[in-house]
Write an enzyme that holds these catalytic residues in place. Structure first.
Site, PDB file in Angstrom:
ATOM      1  N   ASP A 343      -8.997  -7.228  45.305  1.00  0.00           N
ATOM      2  CA  ASP A 343      -8.738  -5.886  45.820  1.00  0.00           C
ATOM      3  C   ASP A 343      -8.315  -5.010  44.643  1.00  0.00           C
ATOM      4  O   ASP A 343      -8.279  -5.478  43.507  1.00  0.00           O
ATOM      5  CB  ASP A 343      -7.635  -5.918  46.891  1.00  0.00           C
ATOM      6  N   ASP A 345      -5.013  -2.538  43.667  1.00  0.00           N
ATOM      7  CA  ASP A 345      -3.667  -2.164  44.118  1.00  0.00           C
ATOM      8  C   ASP A 345      -3.184  -0.926  43.379  1.00  0.00           C
ATOM      9  O   ASP A 345      -3.353  -0.825  42.159  1.00  0.00           O
ATOM     10  CB  ASP A 345      -2.695  -3.315  43.832  1.00  0.00           C
ATOM     11  N   ASP A 434      -5.120  -1.599  48.290  1.00  0.00           N
ATOM     12  CA  ASP A 434      -3.724  -1.559  48.749  1.00  0.00           C
ATOM     13  C   ASP A 434      -3.041  -0.353  48.123  1.00  0.00           C
ATOM     14  O   ASP A 434      -3.102  -0.175  46.901  1.00  0.00           O
ATOM     15  CB  ASP A 434      -2.953  -2.818  48.308  1.00  0.00           C
TER      16      ASP A 434
HETATM   17  N1  CTP Z   1       2.709  -7.944  46.548  1.00  0.00           N
HETATM   18  C1  CTP Z   1       3.886  -7.646  47.168  1.00  0.00           C
HETATM   19  N2  CTP Z   1       3.939  -7.499  48.526  1.00  0.00           N
HETATM   20  C2  CTP Z   1       2.815  -7.643  49.267  1.00  0.00           C
HETATM   21  C3  CTP Z   1       1.604  -7.960  48.650  1.00  0.00           C
HETATM   22  C4  CTP Z   1       1.587  -8.098  47.282  1.00  0.00           C
HETATM   23  O1  CTP Z   1       4.888  -7.507  46.496  1.00  0.00           O
HETATM   24  N3  CTP Z   1       2.883  -7.478  50.579  1.00  0.00           N
HETATM   25  C5  CTP Z   1       2.685  -8.073  45.100  1.00  0.00           C
HETATM   26  C6  CTP Z   1       2.551  -9.493  44.673  1.00  0.00           C
HETATM   27  O2  CTP Z   1       3.659  -9.852  43.903  1.00  0.00           O
HETATM   28  C7  CTP Z   1       1.312  -9.520  43.807  1.00  0.00           C
HETATM   29  C8  CTP Z   1       0.879  -8.084  43.641  1.00  0.00           C
HETATM   30  O3  CTP Z   1       1.593  -7.349  44.612  1.00  0.00           O
HETATM   31  O4  CTP Z   1       1.615 -10.062  42.565  1.00  0.00           O
HETATM   32  C9  CTP Z   1      -0.594  -7.917  43.830  1.00  0.00           C
HETATM   33  O5  CTP Z   1      -1.009  -8.644  44.951  1.00  0.00           O
HETATM   34  P1  CTP Z   1      -2.504  -9.118  45.170  1.00  0.00           P
HETATM   35  O6  CTP Z   1      -3.398  -7.966  45.224  1.00  0.00           O
HETATM   36  O7  CTP Z   1      -2.502 -10.021  46.354  1.00  0.00           O
HETATM   37  O8  CTP Z   1      -2.773 -10.062  43.918  1.00  0.00           O
HETATM   38  P2  CTP Z   1      -3.364  -9.753  42.486  1.00  0.00           P
HETATM   39  O9  CTP Z   1      -2.423 -10.369  41.526  1.00  0.00           O
HETATM   40  O10 CTP Z   1      -3.664  -8.313  42.324  1.00  0.00           O
HETATM   41  O11 CTP Z   1      -4.685 -10.610  42.470  1.00  0.00           O
HETATM   42  P3  CTP Z   1      -6.167 -10.134  42.855  1.00  0.00           P
HETATM   43  O12 CTP Z   1      -6.788  -9.753  41.558  1.00  0.00           O
HETATM   44  O13 CTP Z   1      -6.816 -11.308  43.479  1.00  0.00           O
HETATM   45  O14 CTP Z   1      -6.052  -8.972  43.792  1.00  0.00           O
HETATM   46 MN    MN Z   2      -4.785  -7.236  43.753  1.00  0.00          MN
HETATM   47 MN    MN Z   3      -3.265  -6.525  46.882  1.00  0.00          MN
END
Ligand code: CTP
Ligand code: MN
Ligand code: MN
Length: 510
Positions: A343, A345, A434
């Site tokens: 995703d 963020d 997100d």
């Molecule tokens: N996070 C959080 N609360 C949430 C979801 C996520 O604090 N409800 C934080 C997590 O600590 C995470 C970061 O936001 O490290 C990003 O989350 P995520 O998108 O799930 O992981 P990524 O590290 O960005 O991996 P990816 O590249 O697969 O998206």
């Molecule tokens: Mn992410």
């Molecule tokens: Mn995320």
């Protein structure tokens, strides 16, 4: 040329007499003044070392007899990175981050070329810690590469994307995931910690000796490392990969909105494929799962960096239409330098807004995208943030900021370098996004919390609690001894409050 041929064919045999002559004759001119080489005798032998030294000097290289501070390149043969680091430690020498530790193959290529050749990963015994993707490398900030004790906490290690222990970490991640699917949290965590610590190592593990002194490696983990070193694979990993339950859970949880509970249910009901689930008339799906199935293909194909940047433009355009002073920062994996993600963020914060304006932002943005026809799915979670509340003690607690989980329509023409071939099919791709909005004074905590990785965040909190008697979460840092909140304007200040060396985002890939 004779001497070069000998170097290449590994001449431990007798060399021509004149080669043996020490540097009694006038030293040859030094052509390459930026490099100061030292050749390690250990495992190479004195004869071959003397031969290579002589040869390199004739080619205009500066070679030192003894290791000193001026040495920039250390060349070794038949030694792993950890062997060399250990040798340095025994000599009581601190290797600075500037000292390159290289395999003899690099020196031999230099001899062949008659000049210093570029150092690549295959030559380096110790992978430098600065990430190649990092736009502002600041290697001088990293502590020396010397064999310091490796911390059990990921927040005291620098973990770039240069993982040189993939064959072990991939295996551990499969096992961790399998234990997660079986709800065995303890064992899952043990394998995640093991994978995390190996990702931070600046050298590849080639023998069990290399694992000495590394924390988070229990007996079970070590026996798997040993098996992989000896047989090239682990029987347990192989069994898991072929396990029906593991395969099904992996498949089911790849659908947005499907977690362990739903996977368990579908597995028990006898489902093994997504198409059977999709077409089953008796199953009820959540709104999230419906979107997950609808955009499945797009969502499983990862988001590229170019796509993430295009989404960033979309987000900024929409946010700035309502709050022109807002900061929109990409967080998550892309901030850590990853080239792909599941995703994108973003953290949004505005210095000049009232609470009300802040709270109205995401609804307005969603409304705008809806009108533009870009909104495929959204779930808006209202803020439950209370600035007087103590941070959460739970390592995996969710934060209280207002946030929105979305699926957006990203048109290919908005993506820089988008493939023209894609234009033939769908003109857009569904992308998971997100968005988090936080009060301006909490932006450093929110940024630190949303940058990840998850393992890095867990260890930051664990470290704060166990080593500093402080509580950290995505909103605040609380000092239990002083009974006060510690404020911070930047991530650097949070690390400083915790008494930690600053770890840059691209070094948080734990
Ligand atoms: N996070 C959080 N609360 C949430 C979801 C996520 O604090 N409800 C934080 C997590 O600590 C995470 C970061 O936001 O490290 C990003 O989350 P995520 O998108 O799930 O992981 P990524 O590290 O960005 O991996 P990816 O590249 O697969 O998206
Ligand atoms: Mn992410
Ligand atoms: Mn995320």
């Amino acid at each position: 040329m004779d001497s070069l041929r000998m170097a290449l064919s590994g001449p431990r045999k007798k060399r021509p007499r004149q080669m043996d002559a020490p540097m009694a004759s006038a030293p040859p001119d030094i052509k390459f003044r930026d490099l100061v080489l030292f050749i390690l005798e250990k495992k190479m032998g004195a004869t071959r070392r003397a031969f290579l030294m002589e040869l390199a000097r004739r080619k205009g290289f500066r070679i030192e007899d003894k290791l000193s501070d001026s040495v920039t390149h250390l060349v070794a043969e038949n030694n792993s990175g950890s062997d060399v680091l250990e040798w340095l430690q025994v000599q009581n020498i601190k290797a600075s981050s500037q000292l390159e530790l290289l395999d003899v193959s690099w020196l031999i290529e230099c001899m062949r070329a008659g000049r210093p050749v570029e150092m690549t990963g295959k030559h380096r015994l110790v992978v430098r810690r600065d990430c190649p993707d990092n736009p502002n490398p600041e290697p001088q900030k990293s502590p020396p590469l010397a064999v310091q004790k490796i911390s059990q906490y990921a927040c005291q290690r620098r973990t770039t994307l240069n993982n040189c222990n993939h064959r072990f970490t991939d295996a551990f991640e499969v096992l961790a995931e399998n234990y997660e699917f079986r709800e065995n949290e303890g064992t899952c965590l043990a394998f995640m910690r093991a994978a995390s610590v190996l990702k931070s190592l600046p050298f590849t593990i080639v023998s069990m000796k290399d694992t000495e002194g590394i924390p988070c490696l229990g007996d079970k983990v070590k026996s798997i490392i040993e098996e992989i070193i000896e047989d090239g694979e682990s029987a347990e990993v192989k069994a898991v990969l072929n396990d029906e339950r593991y395969q099904s859970f992996k498949l089911f949880t790849s659908v947005f909105g499907v977690g362990l509970k739903t996977s368990e249910k579908w597995f028990r009901m006898g489902f093994r494929t997504l198409s059977k689930i999709r077409s089953d008339k008796t199953l009820k799906f959540t709104r999230m799962q419906k979107a997950g199935f609808l955009y499945y293909e797009d969502l499983v194909s990862c988001v590229t960096k170019a796509e993430a940047e295009a989404v960033g433009m979309l987000v900024k355009e929409a946010v700035w239409a309502f709050l022109p002073d807002a900061f929109v920062t990409v967080t998550g994996g892309f901030r850590r330098g990853k080239k792909i993600g599941h995703d994108v963020d973003f953290l949004i914060t505005s210095p000049g807004s009232t609470e009300e304006e802040e709270q109205q932002l995401l609804p307005k943005v969603i409304n705008l995208w809806e009108k533009m026809g870009l909104l495929l799915y959204y779930d808006l979670v209202e803020s439950t943030f209370d600035k007087f509340k103590l941070p959460s003690r739970k390592v995996d607690a969710l934060d209280h900021f207002q946030k929105c989980f979305l699926i957006l329509k990203l048109h290919h023409q908005r993506v820089d370098g988008g493939k023209p071939s894609q234009q033939e099919g769908m003109p857009w791709k569904a992308i998971r996004v997100d968005l988090v909005v936080c009060p301006y004074e909490r932006r450093a905590f929110a940024l630190l919390g949303w940058t990840g990785s998850r393992q890095f965040e867990r260890d930051l909190r664990r470290y704060a609690t166990h080593e500093r008697k402080m509580i950290l979460d995505n909103h605040a840092l609380y000092d239990k001894t002083k009974r006060t909140f510690l404020e911070a304007e930047s991530e650097e200040e949070i690390f400083a409050h915790l008494g930690l060396d600053y770890i840059a985002p691209w070094e948080r890939n734990a």
